[in-house]
Scaffold this motif. Structure first.
Motif, PDB file in Angstrom:
ATOM      1  N   PRO A  54     -66.381   7.309  28.688  1.00  0.00           N
ATOM      2  CA  PRO A  54     -65.022   7.676  28.268  1.00  0.00           C
ATOM      3  C   PRO A  54     -64.320   6.539  27.516  1.00  0.00           C
ATOM      4  N   ILE A  55     -64.900   6.194  26.350  1.00  0.00           N
ATOM      5  CA  ILE A  55     -64.324   5.128  25.517  1.00  0.00           C
ATOM      6  C   ILE A  55     -64.096   5.651  24.099  1.00  0.00           C
ATOM      7  N   ARG A  56     -63.251   4.933  23.340  1.00  0.00           N
ATOM      8  CA  ARG A  56     -62.876   5.361  21.987  1.00  0.00           C
ATOM      9  C   ARG A  56     -63.889   4.839  20.968  1.00  0.00           C
ATOM     10  N   LEU A  57     -65.030   5.515  20.916  1.00  0.00           N
ATOM     11  CA  LEU A  57     -66.109   5.137  20.013  1.00  0.00           C
ATOM     12  C   LEU A  57     -66.824   6.398  19.556  1.00  0.00           C
ATOM     13  N   PHE A  58     -66.986   6.532  18.228  1.00  0.00           N
ATOM     14  CA  PHE A  58     -67.841   7.603  17.718  1.00  0.00           C
ATOM     15  C   PHE A  58     -68.495   7.168  16.417  1.00  0.00           C
ATOM     16  N   VAL A  59     -69.593   7.855  16.083  1.00  0.00           N
ATOM     17  CA  VAL A  59     -70.339   7.565  14.861  1.00  0.00           C
ATOM     18  C   VAL A  59     -70.434   8.845  14.033  1.00  0.00           C
ATOM     19  N   VAL A  60     -70.435   8.673  12.704  1.00  0.00           N
ATOM     20  CA  VAL A  60     -70.484   9.809  11.784  1.00  0.00           C
ATOM     21  C   VAL A  60     -71.424   9.480  10.631  1.00  0.00           C
ATOM     22  N   ASP A  61     -72.302  10.423  10.294  1.00  0.00           N
ATOM     23  CA  ASP A  61     -73.124  10.336   9.082  1.00  0.00           C
ATOM     24  C   ASP A  61     -73.170  11.735   8.468  1.00  0.00           C
ATOM     25  N   THR A  62     -72.413  11.924   7.386  1.00  0.00           N
ATOM     26  CA  THR A  62     -72.282  13.264   6.789  1.00  0.00           C
ATOM     27  C   THR A  62     -73.331  13.556   5.718  1.00  0.00           C
ATOM     28  N   THR A  63     -74.289  12.665   5.534  1.00  0.00           N
ATOM     29  CA  THR A  63     -75.305  12.861   4.493  1.00  0.00           C
ATOM     30  C   THR A  63     -75.959  14.247   4.530  1.00  0.00           C
ATOM     31  N   PRO A  64     -76.314  14.793   5.720  1.00  0.00           N
ATOM     32  CA  PRO A  64     -76.965  16.117   5.727  1.00  0.00           C
ATOM     33  C   PRO A  64     -76.126  17.227   5.076  1.00  0.00           C
ATOM     34  N   PHE A  65     -74.789  17.068   5.065  1.00  0.00           N
ATOM     35  CA  PHE A  65     -73.926  18.082   4.438  1.00  0.00           C
ATOM     36  C   PHE A  65     -73.898  17.968   2.916  1.00  0.00           C
ATOM     37  N   SER A  66     -74.373  16.842   2.379  1.00  0.00           N
ATOM     38  CA  SER A  66     -74.166  16.571   0.952  1.00  0.00           C
ATOM     39  C   SER A  66     -74.996  17.454   0.025  1.00  0.00           C
ATOM     40  N   ASP A  67     -76.001  18.151   0.560  1.00  0.00           N
ATOM     41  CA  ASP A  67     -76.794  19.026  -0.317  1.00  0.00           C
ATOM     42  C   ASP A  67     -76.360  20.493  -0.215  1.00  0.00           C
ATOM     43  N   ASP A  68     -75.195  20.727   0.390  1.00  0.00           N
ATOM     44  CA  ASP A  68     -74.654  22.088   0.479  1.00  0.00           C
ATOM     45  C   ASP A  68     -74.200  22.536  -0.914  1.00  0.00           C
ATOM     46  N   GLU A  69     -74.814  23.610  -1.401  1.00  0.00           N
ATOM     47  CA  GLU A  69     -74.538  24.068  -2.765  1.00  0.00           C
ATOM     48  C   GLU A  69     -73.161  24.700  -2.922  1.00  0.00           C
ATOM     49  N   ASP A  70     -72.481  25.020  -1.804  1.00  0.00           N
ATOM     50  CA  ASP A  70     -71.129  25.585  -1.890  1.00  0.00           C
ATOM     51  C   ASP A  70     -70.078  24.513  -2.169  1.00  0.00           C
ATOM     52  N   LEU A  71     -70.472  23.247  -2.073  1.00  0.00           N
ATOM     53  CA  LEU A  71     -69.530  22.146  -2.290  1.00  0.00           C
ATOM     54  C   LEU A  71     -69.502  21.749  -3.759  1.00  0.00           C
ATOM     55  N   THR A  72     -68.374  21.176  -4.182  1.00  0.00           N
ATOM     56  CA  THR A  72     -68.288  20.648  -5.551  1.00  0.00           C
ATOM     57  C   THR A  72     -69.119  19.366  -5.629  1.00  0.00           C
ATOM     58  N   LYS A  73     -69.441  18.931  -6.841  1.00  0.00           N
ATOM     59  CA  LYS A  73     -70.197  17.685  -7.044  1.00  0.00           C
ATOM     60  C   LYS A  73     -69.446  16.505  -6.418  1.00  0.00           C
ATOM     61  N   GLU A  74     -68.124  16.521  -6.562  1.00  0.00           N
ATOM     62  CA  GLU A  74     -67.288  15.444  -6.003  1.00  0.00           C
ATOM     63  C   GLU A  74     -67.404  15.407  -4.477  1.00  0.00           C
ATOM     64  N   GLU A  75     -67.359  16.593  -3.846  1.00  0.00           N
ATOM     65  CA  GLU A  75     -67.476  16.668  -2.378  1.00  0.00           C
ATOM     66  C   GLU A  75     -68.866  16.203  -1.930  1.00  0.00           C
ATOM     67  N   GLN A  76     -69.899  16.636  -2.663  1.00  0.00           N
ATOM     68  CA  GLN A  76     -71.267  16.224  -2.321  1.00  0.00           C
ATOM     69  C   GLN A  76     -71.400  14.706  -2.387  1.00  0.00           C
ATOM     70  N   LYS A  77     -70.802  14.116  -3.426  1.00  0.00           N
ATOM     71  CA  LYS A  77     -70.851  12.661  -3.619  1.00  0.00           C
ATOM     72  C   LYS A  77     -70.135  11.937  -2.473  1.00  0.00           C
ATOM     73  N   GLN A  78     -68.983  12.503  -2.046  1.00  0.00           N
ATOM     74  CA  GLN A  78     -68.187  11.903  -0.964  1.00  0.00           C
ATOM     75  C   GLN A  78     -68.977  11.895   0.354  1.00  0.00           C
ATOM     76  N   LEU A  79     -69.724  12.971   0.604  1.00  0.00           N
ATOM     77  CA  LEU A  79     -70.454  13.124   1.875  1.00  0.00           C
ATOM     78  C   LEU A  79     -71.777  12.368   1.883  1.00  0.00           C
ATOM     79  N   ASN A  80     -72.395  12.218   0.703  1.00  0.00           N
ATOM     80  CA  ASN A  80     -73.717  11.604   0.624  1.00  0.00           C
ATOM     81  C   ASN A  80     -73.638  10.111   0.950  1.00  0.00           C
ATOM     82  N   GLY A  81     -74.334   9.724   2.017  1.00  0.00           N
ATOM     83  CA  GLY A  81     -74.365   8.308   2.381  1.00  0.00           C
ATOM     84  C   GLY A  81     -73.152   7.814   3.151  1.00  0.00           C
TER      85      GLY A  81
END
Length: 196
Positions: A54-81
């Motif tokens: 129960p501590i204030r710590l989390f990790v995020v890696d959104t790379t798997p979402f970056s190849d979603d074809e419903d997203l704009t190129k800008e959104e894909q770029k933001q999520l990738n890496g």
């Protein structure tokens, strides 16, 4: 090391996380284990309460979402890496329109529901070197962060559903807490009968 993910129904998922400092025991190893656990379970985020802390710590890696074809190129770029450790995070502001997106959670396997969240957040946090950041995120990136942030506030995505939806899911959620579910990653179930 891959850690077991805590299933729905465990009280640790309902606790508001405590801030930590640089001297938190084995922090580097803990963060490394959280990444390994998250990737092993094919997640895009993992919060410390989901591994029983129960501590204030989390990790995020959104790379798997970056190849979603419903997203704009800008959104894909933001999520990738985008890969970030959030320590002692506090959302200062949520703004913009609310929008629906289908969410799931490693602690609540096999349940996905549409959840409303604001489109933009301003968040204050420390990274894994304890450097302070104040950032503004929007879109899918903001949503992933909001979902993980909720975990350190003791909130689950199912809390954001209508009372009708919650009633419809009650039996499935009870089964998850009892371990009556098939998952391909390690989990710890709060209400599992021993000796089965």
């Amino acid at each position: 090391m891959t850690l077991p993910i805590i299933a729905y129904g465990d009280p640790v998922l309902r606790k508001v996380g405590e801030d930590i400092d640089k001297d938190y025991p084995n922090l580097k190893e803990l963060i490394s284990n959280m990444w390994e656990t998250m990737y092993n379970a094919s997640g895009v985020g993992l919060a410390a309460p989901q591994i029983g802390l129960p501590i204030r710590l989390f990790v995020v890696d959104t790379t798997p979402f970056s190849d979603d074809e419903d997203l704009t190129k800008e959104e894909q770029k933001q999520l990738n890496g985008f890969k970030q450790v959030f320590i002692n995070a506090h959302i200062e502001e949520e703004s913009g329109e609310e929008w629906l997106f289908n969410e799931g959670c490693l602690s609540i396997p096999d349940i996905r529901e549409d959840v409303n969240r604001k489109e933009r957040i301003k968040i204050n946090y420390l990274d894994d070197t304890f450097k302070e950041h104040v950032e503004i995120y929007d879109g899918l990136l903001a949503r992933v962060i909001q979902h993980e942030y909720d975990h350190i506030e003791g909130i689950l995505f199912t809390d954001k559903l209508s009372s009708l939806k919650k009633r419809l899911l009650k039996g499935r959620l009870a089964n998850i807490s009892k371990g009556k579910i098939n998952v391909d990653y390690r989990m710890r179930f709060p209400n599992q009968k021993k000796g089965r």
